[in-house]
Write a protein that holds these residues in place. Structure first.
Motif, short mmCIF file in Angstrom:
data_model
loop_
_atom_site.label_atom_id
_atom_site.label_comp_id
_atom_site.label_asym_id
_atom_site.label_seq_id
_atom_site.Cartn_x
_atom_site.Cartn_y
_atom_site.Cartn_z
N PRO A 7 44.02 35.40 25.81
CA PRO A 7 42.87 34.56 25.43
C PRO A 7 42.95 33.13 25.95
CG PRO A 7 43.58 35.90 23.57
CD PRO A 7 44.61 36.08 24.65
N ALA A 61 45.09 44.49 24.18
CA ALA A 61 43.66 44.43 23.85
C ALA A 61 43.45 44.09 22.38
CB ALA A 61 42.99 45.76 24.20
N TRP A 72 43.44 40.17 24.47
CA TRP A 72 43.49 40.06 25.93
C TRP A 72 42.30 40.78 26.54
CZ3 TRP A 72 48.57 39.39 28.91
CH2 TRP A 72 49.50 38.66 28.15
N THR A 73 41.83 40.29 27.67
CA THR A 73 40.66 40.88 28.32
C THR A 73 41.04 41.41 29.70
OG1 THR A 73 40.05 38.69 29.16
CG2 THR A 73 39.01 39.42 27.12
N THR A 74 40.33 42.43 30.11
CA THR A 74 40.60 43.03 31.41
C THR A 74 39.84 42.28 32.51
OG1 THR A 74 40.53 45.07 32.71
CG2 THR A 74 38.72 44.71 31.15
N ARG A 75 40.48 42.15 33.67
CA ARG A 75 39.81 41.55 34.82
C ARG A 75 39.94 42.45 36.04
NH1 ARG A 75 43.46 39.27 38.21
NH2 ARG A 75 45.54 38.69 37.46
N LEU A 78 45.29 42.45 32.74
CA LEU A 78 44.83 41.90 31.47
C LEU A 78 45.26 40.44 31.37
CD1 LEU A 78 45.88 44.93 29.28
CD2 LEU A 78 43.54 44.14 29.51
N MET A 97 38.59 41.69 23.92
CA MET A 97 38.29 43.07 24.28
C MET A 97 39.02 44.00 23.32
SD MET A 97 39.25 45.23 27.70
CE MET A 97 40.94 45.36 27.12
#
Length: 277
Positions: A62, A42, A46-49, A59, A1
């Motif tokens: 990976p 980000a 790292w991705t937001t959930r 966050l 992200m």
């Protein structure tokens, strides 16, 4: 992200219209902009959930081992929590950071998660001593102004078992006592890797002031502020440059050969701690 152009524009719109002030010491500078942490993560992939309409942010790294949560509505004052799930080769852990921990300082710790740890470096207390902090004989250290304190504590459990933790606190000056009311706290229990503690303390004790807008909240009235030599545009550009550096470091780390296969994370039952403010 990756951080989007719209998100960068929102950061620039806010900071491009504020008068920056050099603010020191760092432990009294106040929380700053949480995007120093979230944008950095980000940029590292790292991705937001979390619900994008919620004030709470979560966050995930990976490899899905690490999770950073930001909750400005926490009743306990623990705005930031960082978790690592245990794997077949590494234990899980949990660290907590209070409301007024400077985002730039916490961002230095999370940046360290995105690159291979150093093979050898100074110990946390060597970092503190080099910065002019008073290091005591009982695994404690105190800032030159006496308002920030670091403790490495080992506690005996049942039998031969032990537990340990690092505690960092900014506190009011004591009145008849060594330490007064807590302003903010950070709790990093074992087995948080020492290189993360070192990264946090390196950023906390760095001599350079942090940038705060003229009317930003600081952690204490003793924080000193003066007009910065940086323009608002330079503050914004420094943020963008940091994100580019993080992306480049992550790409370089991925190209390095690994000697051990990745392990899938398992659920961890680490204990939680309350960090006031």
């Amino acid at each position: 992200m990756p951080v989007t152009e719209r998100q960068l524009a929102a950061f620039a719109d806010q900071h491009g219209h504020q008068i920056p002030c050099d603010t020191s010491p760092r432990h009294l500078a106040g929380p700053g902009d949480a995007r120093h942490v979230t944008h950095g993560l980000a940029a590292a992939g790292w991705t937001t959930r979390s619900d994008p309409l919620s004030p709470q942010i979560a966050l995930t790294s990976p490899d899905r081992r690490y999770t950073m949560e930001f909750n400005p509505q926490s009743r306990m004052g623990t705005w930031w929590t960082l978790r690592a799930e245990h794997t077949d080769t590494a234990p899980g852990w949990y660290a907590a950071f209070g409301e007024l921990v400077p985002a730039e300082v916490l961002g230095r710790l999370t940046d360290a998660l995105s690159v291979p740890p150093p093979d050898l470096g100074p110990s946390p207390f060597q970092i503190l001593e080099s910065a002019g902090w008073q290091v005591g004989p009982t695994a404690t250290a105190h800032s030159p102004d006496g308002m920030c304190h670091v403790e490495s504590h080992v506690e005996a459990l049942q039998g031969d078992a032990q537990t340990s933790y690092w505690r960092v606190e900014a506190c009011e000056p004591g009145h008849g006592t060594p330490i007064g009311r807590q302003i903010w706290g950070a709790w990093l229990p074992s087995p948080v890797p020492e290189f993360l503690v070192t990264a946090f303390l390196q950023a906390l004790t760095a001599p350079e002031p942090l940038q705060r807008a003229m009317y930003d909240r600081t952690a204490h009235y003793r924080a000193a502020q003066k007009p910065s030599a940086l323009s608002p545009e330079q503050v914004v550009q420094a943020h963008a440059d940091r994100l580019k550096t993080i992306r480049a470091q992550v790409r370089a780390a991925r190209r390095q050969p690994t000697t051990t296969p990745p392990t899938a994370p398992a659920q961890s039952g680490t204990n939680r701690a309350t960090v006031r403010r």
